[in-house]
Design an enzyme around this catalytic site. Structure first.
Site, mmCIF file in Angstrom:
data_model
loop_
_atom_site.group_PDB
_atom_site.id
_atom_site.type_symbol
_atom_site.label_atom_id
_atom_site.label_comp_id
_atom_site.label_asym_id
_atom_site.label_seq_id
_atom_site.Cartn_x
_atom_site.Cartn_y
_atom_site.Cartn_z
ATOM 1 N N SER B 134 1.619 -6.308 3.848
ATOM 2 C CA SER B 134 1.548 -6.979 2.546
ATOM 3 C C SER B 134 0.091 -7.006 2.061
ATOM 4 O O SER B 134 -0.494 -5.943 1.841
ATOM 5 C CB SER B 134 2.176 -8.371 2.661
ATOM 6 O OG SER B 134 2.394 -8.921 1.386
ATOM 7 N N HIS B 176 5.808 -4.448 -0.789
ATOM 8 C CA HIS B 176 7.085 -5.031 -1.237
ATOM 9 C C HIS B 176 7.613 -4.186 -2.396
ATOM 10 O O HIS B 176 8.134 -4.711 -3.383
ATOM 11 C CB HIS B 176 6.901 -6.476 -1.710
ATOM 12 C CG HIS B 176 6.314 -7.399 -0.693
ATOM 13 N ND1 HIS B 176 7.048 -7.958 0.325
ATOM 14 C CD2 HIS B 176 5.044 -7.835 -0.523
ATOM 15 C CE1 HIS B 176 6.264 -8.729 1.071
ATOM 16 N NE2 HIS B 176 5.043 -8.664 0.583
ATOM 17 N N GLU B 203 9.370 -2.929 2.020
ATOM 18 C CA GLU B 203 9.360 -3.886 3.130
ATOM 19 C C GLU B 203 9.898 -3.242 4.416
ATOM 20 O O GLU B 203 10.687 -2.307 4.362
ATOM 21 C CB GLU B 203 10.187 -5.121 2.761
ATOM 22 C CG GLU B 203 9.526 -5.927 1.651
ATOM 23 C CD GLU B 203 10.257 -7.217 1.307
ATOM 24 O OE1 GLU B 203 11.345 -7.464 1.851
ATOM 25 O OE2 GLU B 203 9.729 -7.981 0.463
#
Lengths: 316, 316
Positions: B134, B176, B203
Site C-alpha cells: 500500500s 489497491h 490487492e
C-alpha cells in the site's frame, strides 16, 4: 434483414445512462437536434425498462421541452409483439428512435431478428437518430454485453456476450463505465475477442456515431475505446475467474469534443476551447513581443524612443 | 545520496495492499524468500501507519511463521528521527526492509532525503528485498502518488504527485488498484507525464522487480502497466476537473506468472500452467491421432485390422 444491407445514413447514439434531464441536457439535446429539432418525430422504446408509463412520461416531457414536434411510445413487451408488423409500422415516420435503460437482455430477447428490429434498421438507414441510454446503448452494436461484474482487473467469466442490433459493427458497448468501474469487463471481452472494439460510455455522456464510423463525444464524462489490435492474452487458457493477461491493449479516453475514427481506430481531433483568461494572456504577450521587436529594431537609434515606449507602457 | 549511484542488486516489492497473512500468503512468502528465507533478517518500517505496535506484531508473526530468522521494527516517526544515524544504522544488517501501509505522505515527509532513506538504498544496493505494501509500495518509485480520488475516467486535478524513494526510476506506483477503481488517477498522471510508466497493483498482489527493470507478478490479482509512449493528451489545456483526453495509451494487465521488461516496456513471457484435465485431453487426442494415422496408413489393407482397432478402443 440481410446484415450487409444495413444503412448508416443516420446518427447513432450510445448514451452511458443517467443523462441529464434538467438544466444542461447536452446529450438529449444533441439527440433531438440529430432527429430533426423542431421537426423531430421521436419514438421512445421502453421495452428494457421494468417501469411502467412513467419512464415514457419523463422522456416525453424532456424531448418536448427540447423542442421535438412529437414524441410517442412504442413498446414491444414480448417477441410476439415485436413480430407484429403493425407495431413495427409505427416506426415508419420516426426521425428518432430512443431506447430507454433497463435490462438489455429484454431488448435482445424481444427484438433482435424481428420486424421491429428491421424497422429500427430502416429508420437508421433513412437518416434517423437511433440509439438509447444504458441498456438502450448496449443493444446498438452487433455484440452486446448481457451482464457482468464490476472491477478494474479483467477476469475470466466476468461477463457474458450476446447478440445485439448490429447498427454498429465489430464493437461492444458498455455503459455506466466510470461509475460502475467496468474497465475489467470491457478488457476481458476484448481479450477474448481482440477484433472487437470495446466502447465504454460514462454516465451523462454519449458516443455519437455518424457515417457508420465517425465517433464524436457529447456530455459530461468520457468515452473509453479499447483497441485489441496488438493485444496478447491468455484468455484461451485462463482458468475459472482468474485475472486475465491483457498485454498491449491500446486505450483511448475521449472527453466531449473528441472525434475518433472507429474504422482506422485513431483520434481524428480534439478541439480544446481556449479559456478566456488565457486568450487575454496570449494577446498581452503578443503585443508585448511586438513592442520588444520594435525595441530591438530601434536599438541605439534614439533614447527618446525608449522614453516614449515607457510612457506608453505605463498608460496601459 | 547521489541518485546515479543507486544499486539495483536487490529485489523490489510493490504490494497492492491487503496481502494474505493467513493460509496461502504467496506475496509475503515471496518477500521472505527474496530476503534470504531461513537466513532472512527483516526490518519492518511502520512509519506510514497510524497504528501502534500491533501492525508490527502482525508482520513479526507472519514473517516468523514463514521462516525468517529475525524480524524487528525500526520506526522513524519524524524527519528528525530519520536524520539520526543510529536509527539508520539499524538497517545495516537487514536482508529485507518492509514498509507497511498507512499514509505515504508520512513516508515521503519523514524519510526522503535523509540518512534513513540512504540506508534503504544501501540495503537495496547490497541485494536486500526492499519495498512494502500500500503506502509502502507507492513510496518505492521516484514519483509518488500522494493522494487522489477514485473513478475510471482520468480527470484534471484528480491526484497529486510528490517525491518518492527512487528505488524504481521513471515510474509511479498506485495500489489497491482494482479494489478502489484507480484507472482514472493512474491514467491522469501518465497523461500529464507520458514518460512515466504507470504501475497499478491490485490487492494481495506484488510487482516484484529484479535487476532494476524485470518485473514479475506474484499473488491473486494483477499488475496493470500504463505506457504513455504514444499518448496524445490535452492535459496541458484541460480545465478544472474536466475528463482528460488520453488517446493511444498502451495497457498491460499482468496476472501472476507474467514477466514484463520495464525498460523495453514489453511483455517478456506469461507462463500458463496447463490444467490437469486438459493435459489428459491432449494426451488422449494425441493417442487418438496416432491411431487415426495408423488407420489411414492401413486403409484397405485388411478388414481384420479395423476389427482389432475397434476391440482395442473398447477396452479403454
Amino acid at each position: 434483414m440481410d446484415e450487409r444491407e444495413t444503412g448508416t445514413a443516420g446518427t447513432l447514439f450510445a448514451i452511458g445512462g443517467a443523462e441529464a434531464k434538467l438544466r444542461r441536457r447536452s446529450v438529449l439535446r444533441a439527440f433531438v437536434t440529430a432527429a430533426g429539432g423542431e421537426r423531430a418525430r421521436i419514438v421512445v422504446v421502453p421495452s428494457a425498462s421494468s417501469l411502467g408509463p412513467e419512464v415514457v412520461e419523463v422522456y416525453q416531457a424532456v424531448f418536448r421541452a427540447l423542442g421535438a414536434a412529437s414524441v410517442e411510445a412504442v413498446r414491444p413487451d414480448s417477441r410476439a409483439d415485436a413480430q407484429d408488423p403493425e407495431l413495427a409500422a409505427r416506426l415508419d415516420d420516426a426521425t428518432g428512435v430512443f431506447m430507454t435503460g433497463g435490462n438489455q437482455l429484454k431488448l435482445s430477447n424481444f427484438i433482435i431478428g424481428t420486424p421491429f428490429a428491421d424497422a429500427i434498421h430502416a429508420a437508421y438507414a433513412r437518416g434517423a437518430a437511433v440509439g438509447g441510454t444504458s441498456a438502450g446503448a448496449s443493444i446498438v452494436a452487433d455484440h452486446m454485453i448481457a451482464f457482468g461484474s464490476g472491477g478494474s482487473t479483467p477476469k475470466q467469466r466476468m461477463s457474458q456476450l450476446s447478440v445485439g442490433l448490429g447498427l454498429l459493427r465489430g464493437a461492444v458497448v458498455d455503459q455506466h463505465f466510470e461509475q460502475r468501474n467496468r474497465y475489467g469487463r470491457l478488457l476481458s471481452l476484448v481479450a477474448q475477442s481482440p477484433s472487437l472494439l470495446g466502447i465504454g460510455v460514462d454516465e451523462d455522456t454519449a458516443a455519437v456515431v455518424r457515417d457508420g464510423d465517425q465517433l464524436e463525444v457529447v456530455g459530461r464524462g468520457a468515452v473509453t475505446v479499447v483497441d485489441g489490435t496488438h493485444l496478447i492474452s491468455n484468455a484461451y487458457a485462463a482458468q475459472r475467474t482468474a485475472p486475465l493477461l491483457v498485454s498491449g491493449a491500446t486505450i483511448h479516453v475521449l472527453p466531449a469534443g473528441s472525434r475518433f475514427d472507429l474504422s482506422r481506430r485513431t483520434l481524428v481531433q480534439h478541439v480544446e476551447p481556449l479559456p478566456d483568461a488565457e486568450v487575454a494572456e496570449v494577446r498581452a504577450a503578443e503585443s508585448d513581443l511586438r513592442g520588444l521587436a520594435r525595441d530591438i529594431a530601434a536599438e541605439g537609434i534614439s533614447p527618446t524612443h525608449y522614453a516614449r515606449r515607457l510612457r506608453r507602457g505605463q498608460r496601459h
